[in-house]
Enzyme design. Structure first.
Site, short mmCIF file in Angstrom:
data_model
loop_
_atom_site.label_atom_id
_atom_site.label_comp_id
_atom_site.label_asym_id
_atom_site.label_seq_id
_atom_site.Cartn_x
_atom_site.Cartn_y
_atom_site.Cartn_z
N GLU A 107 -17.37 -15.95 29.96
CA GLU A 107 -18.41 -16.61 29.16
C GLU A 107 -19.29 -17.44 30.09
O GLU A 107 -18.94 -17.66 31.26
CB GLU A 107 -17.78 -17.48 28.06
CG GLU A 107 -17.28 -16.65 26.88
CD GLU A 107 -16.71 -17.45 25.73
OE1 GLU A 107 -16.65 -16.88 24.63
OE2 GLU A 107 -16.33 -18.61 25.91
N HIS A 166 -25.76 -23.90 19.92
CA HIS A 166 -25.35 -22.57 20.40
C HIS A 166 -26.58 -21.67 20.37
O HIS A 166 -27.31 -21.67 19.36
CB HIS A 166 -24.24 -22.02 19.51
CG HIS A 166 -23.51 -20.86 20.12
ND1 HIS A 166 -24.09 -19.63 20.27
CD2 HIS A 166 -22.25 -20.76 20.62
CE1 HIS A 166 -23.21 -18.81 20.85
NE2 HIS A 166 -22.09 -19.47 21.07
N ARG A 177 -25.59 -23.28 27.92
CA ARG A 177 -26.07 -23.11 26.55
C ARG A 177 -27.37 -23.85 26.25
O ARG A 177 -28.22 -23.34 25.51
CB ARG A 177 -25.00 -23.60 25.57
CG ARG A 177 -23.90 -22.61 25.42
CD ARG A 177 -22.89 -23.04 24.39
NE ARG A 177 -21.83 -22.03 24.41
CZ ARG A 177 -20.69 -22.15 23.79
NH1 ARG A 177 -20.41 -23.22 23.08
NH2 ARG A 177 -19.79 -21.19 23.87
N HIS A 209 -23.83 -26.58 17.01
CA HIS A 209 -22.53 -25.95 17.23
C HIS A 209 -21.41 -26.95 17.47
O HIS A 209 -20.33 -26.81 16.90
CB HIS A 209 -22.66 -25.01 18.43
CG HIS A 209 -21.45 -24.20 18.73
ND1 HIS A 209 -20.88 -23.35 17.82
CD2 HIS A 209 -20.69 -24.11 19.86
CE1 HIS A 209 -19.82 -22.76 18.37
NE2 HIS A 209 -19.68 -23.22 19.60
N ARG A 266 -20.62 -29.08 26.66
CA ARG A 266 -19.29 -28.47 26.72
C ARG A 266 -19.34 -27.05 27.29
O ARG A 266 -20.19 -26.25 26.91
CB ARG A 266 -18.64 -28.44 25.33
CG ARG A 266 -17.31 -27.71 25.33
CD ARG A 266 -16.58 -27.85 24.02
NE ARG A 266 -17.21 -27.18 22.91
CZ ARG A 266 -17.22 -25.86 22.72
NH1 ARG A 266 -16.67 -25.03 23.63
NH2 ARG A 266 -17.80 -25.34 21.66
C1 SIN Z 1 -18.59 -18.59 21.12
O1 SIN Z 1 -17.79 -17.72 20.81
O2 SIN Z 1 -19.68 -18.34 21.60
C2 SIN Z 1 -18.25 -20.02 20.88
C3 SIN Z 1 -17.16 -20.44 21.76
C4 SIN Z 1 -17.26 -21.89 22.08
O3 SIN Z 1 -18.09 -22.60 21.55
O4 SIN Z 1 -16.51 -22.32 22.94
#
Ligand code: SIN
Length: 564
Positions: free
Chosen positions: A136, A258, A304, A365, A400
């Site tokens: 990620e 997000h 993000r 988010h 975060r």
């Molecule tokens: C996501 O699946 O994009 C959210 C995961 C997160 O906020 O850590």
């Protein structure tokens, strides 16, 4: 006494002699936990090893932000990974504001916490002898363990099953905690207030629930914004109750947006996981142009806040209300296996992500700030602990890192549970002096449903407009004014801490949203720089000379700026 509550009474029967008559007719327990996401559930399991626990939850035991978490849990367990690397990535995402001690605690204790979850039966995806790690944004390694795109559901199922089979845990569903019970009428003197439980709406009545120690694990506040990945329960209730009780709140200006929530006519708010970009998904605008390279060297996997602002800018430049996420180049069987929830949900609204582009835009988010706690989950009130999203250890700093939130819940849930149980064992149960005994006769005047809904919408609108992805002083000042006006309409003041005497949950939520919107806006006005989730168009640069500091908001006090 309603069914089930007899048990709570029985748990602490031996203490009843020290209680006054009001308390005897109320309900009490050793450790009271408010909230049933991963943090609350994990705290309950930890505390129940040494104490009788009552867990109350706003709707059902499974409903929380955790249930909807898609991405996974970040944990430094891959062969090429280390604790140091995970700490480094977390601190770098946090833009200089992380509490390194808290980060090291989370990352190192995260390994046994995730291992334990696997031992308890979490059916995460595997590849040979190891969990399958995904990528990620802003992670330097593949370190996200997951169950397809339904990691939150799997984690919830495992923890709920365990909680329900633990004898020392009693669960009260549909119990809405309104206010904390404390011994201070006005918390002018910090560090001198004790928490003794909560006043809650239980089965349509106001009740005091007394406890030797109390843990707030009420989750987030995405519902303060119209576009959000959060479910309807996330109205910021715990933040508001803590602030009204005099707790120190910190980093409240840092809301994470997000980049990709679904934007589809008729579809509800729904997250499109960052893992889609982690697995190669590309962002394109309405003109079919891939745009992220223009904004950041890491492209779609930039932090993000950068991706959210880039999307917002592309929407502005093209005059179109969304951009698109394209995963169509991946094989259909991979998409179905890796993203079954996203695939099935979008299909219900006529979209096939194997062949169609996914319309997306940013949504609120996660709250990085919250009730100020140390790494033992202690708040500034004696007997009150907090964990999960409602708490702020400083582990996320200004932004975060993806998939660190479930990890935080597991690690600090255990710490909160252990420490609250220890504290409870040193206390005798008492009712506080100055206690407000809820009256079920003299209620705050009820409002019609439409006025309450209109107030909620108005709060959301003004926050989205002025306290969202971009802020400036004019918009923030205006928001304070608008919040007061909204409050006047429904006879509530955004900076008042007066307890509501009502069994109307929607009215309580609206008051909570007003309080929390006020705190976020005030904190955002004070921070005259841009950092992580907080972007000030009138102060676009990060200012490491003056602003490597944190802002503490406490009721009846001016904002306080403290060194890291
Ligand atoms: C996501 O699946 O994009 C959210 C995961 C997160 O906020 O850590």
């Amino acid at each position: 006494m309603p069914k089930g509550l007899q048990d709570i009474y029985m748990n602490t029967e031996t203490d009843s002699s020290v209680l006054n008559s009001e308390a005897r007719s109320s309900w009490y327990t050793d450790v009271l936990i408010i909230g049933s996401g991963a943090a609350g559930l994990r705290a309950a399991l930890a505390a129940s090893e040494r104490a009788d626990v009552t867990l109350i939850t706003k709707t059902t035991l499974k409903e929380s932000n955790t249930l909807y978490a898609q991405g996974g849990i970040a944990v430094a367990m891959n062969v090429d990974d280390t604790i140091d690397l995970h700490v480094e990535d977390t601190c770098s995402a946090g833009c200089g504001l992380c509490d390194v001690d808290a980060v090291e605690t989370m990352v190192s204790e995260g390994i046994p916490r995730v291992t334990e979850l696997l031992d308890w039966g979490a059916n995460f995806d595997w590849e040979g002898a190891l969990p399958r790690f995904t990528q990620e944004a802003a992670h330097s390694r593949r370190r996200i363990v997951h169950k397809g795109d339904a990691t939150g559901r799997e984690t919830t199922d495992v923890l709920v099953q365990r909680v329900l089979s633990t004898e020392r845990i009693r669960v009260l569903s549909n119990a809405f905690a309104i206010d904390l019970l404390t011994d201070a009428e006005t918390p002018q003197v910090k560090d001198n207030t004790t928490c003794y439980g909560v006043t809650a709406i239980v089965e349509g009545e106001l009740r005091n629930l007394y406890a030797k120690s109390t843990i707030l694990a009420t989750g987030g506040l995405g519902q303060l914004y119209p576009c959000t990945s959060n479910p309807e329960v996330a109205t910021g209730d715990g933040f508001a109750a803590a602030w009204r009780a005099g707790c120190e709140m910190v980093d409240m200006e840092f809301v994470q947006f997000h980049p990709t929530t679904l934007y589809l006519d008729g579809a509800p708010n729904f997250l499109i996981s960052e893992a889609v970009r982690g697995e190669g998904g590309r962002l394109i605008n309405i003109r079919g142009e891939r745009f992220m390279e223009k904004y950041h060297e890491k492209g779609e996997l930039a932090p993000r806040d950068v991706v959210s602002r880039a999307i917002q800018n592309e929407m502005y430049l093209t005059g179109f209300p969304c951009v698109y996420l394209d995963i169509t180049h991946k094989p259909a069987n991979f998409i179905q296996e890796r993203f079954p929830t996203i695939s099935d949900t979008t299909k219900r609204y006529g979209l096939d992500i194997n062949i169609d582009l996914i319309p997306v835009r940013p949504g609120a988010h996660f709250m990085m700030g919250g009730i100020r706690t140390n790494i033992d989950s202690e708040t500034s009130l004696k007997g009150l602990y907090a964990c999960g999203e409602v708490a702020c250890t400083g582990v996320h700093g200004a932004n975060r890192l993806a998939s660190n939130s479930l990890l935080e819940c597991l690690v600090f849930g255990v710490r909160a549970g252990d420490n609250a149980a220890d504290y409870a064992s040193s206390q005798t149960l008492q009712t506080p002096p100055n206690i407000q005994i809820p009256s079920n006769e003299e209620m705050t005047s009820e409002l019609d449903e439409n006025s309450v809904l209109a107030a909620k919408d108005a709060i959301r609108e003004t926050l989205w407009e002025n306290v969202g992805i971009e802020r400036d002083s004019e918009g923030l000042e205006q928001t304070l004014y608008v919040l007061e006006e909204i409050g006047t309409e429904i006879d509530l003041c955004p900076y008042s801490s007066t307890s509501l005497q009502t069994t109307d949950v929607a009215l309580c939520e609206t008051f909570n949203m007003l309080n929390v919107a006020w705190i976020i806006t005030q904190a955002a006005l004070v921070r005259t720089e841009s950092r992580g989730g907080h972007y000030r168009a009138d102060f676009p640069e990060q200012d490491d000379v003056d602003w490597l500091q944190r802002i503490i908001m406490t009721r009846d006090h001016d904002p306080e700026i403290v060194e890291l």
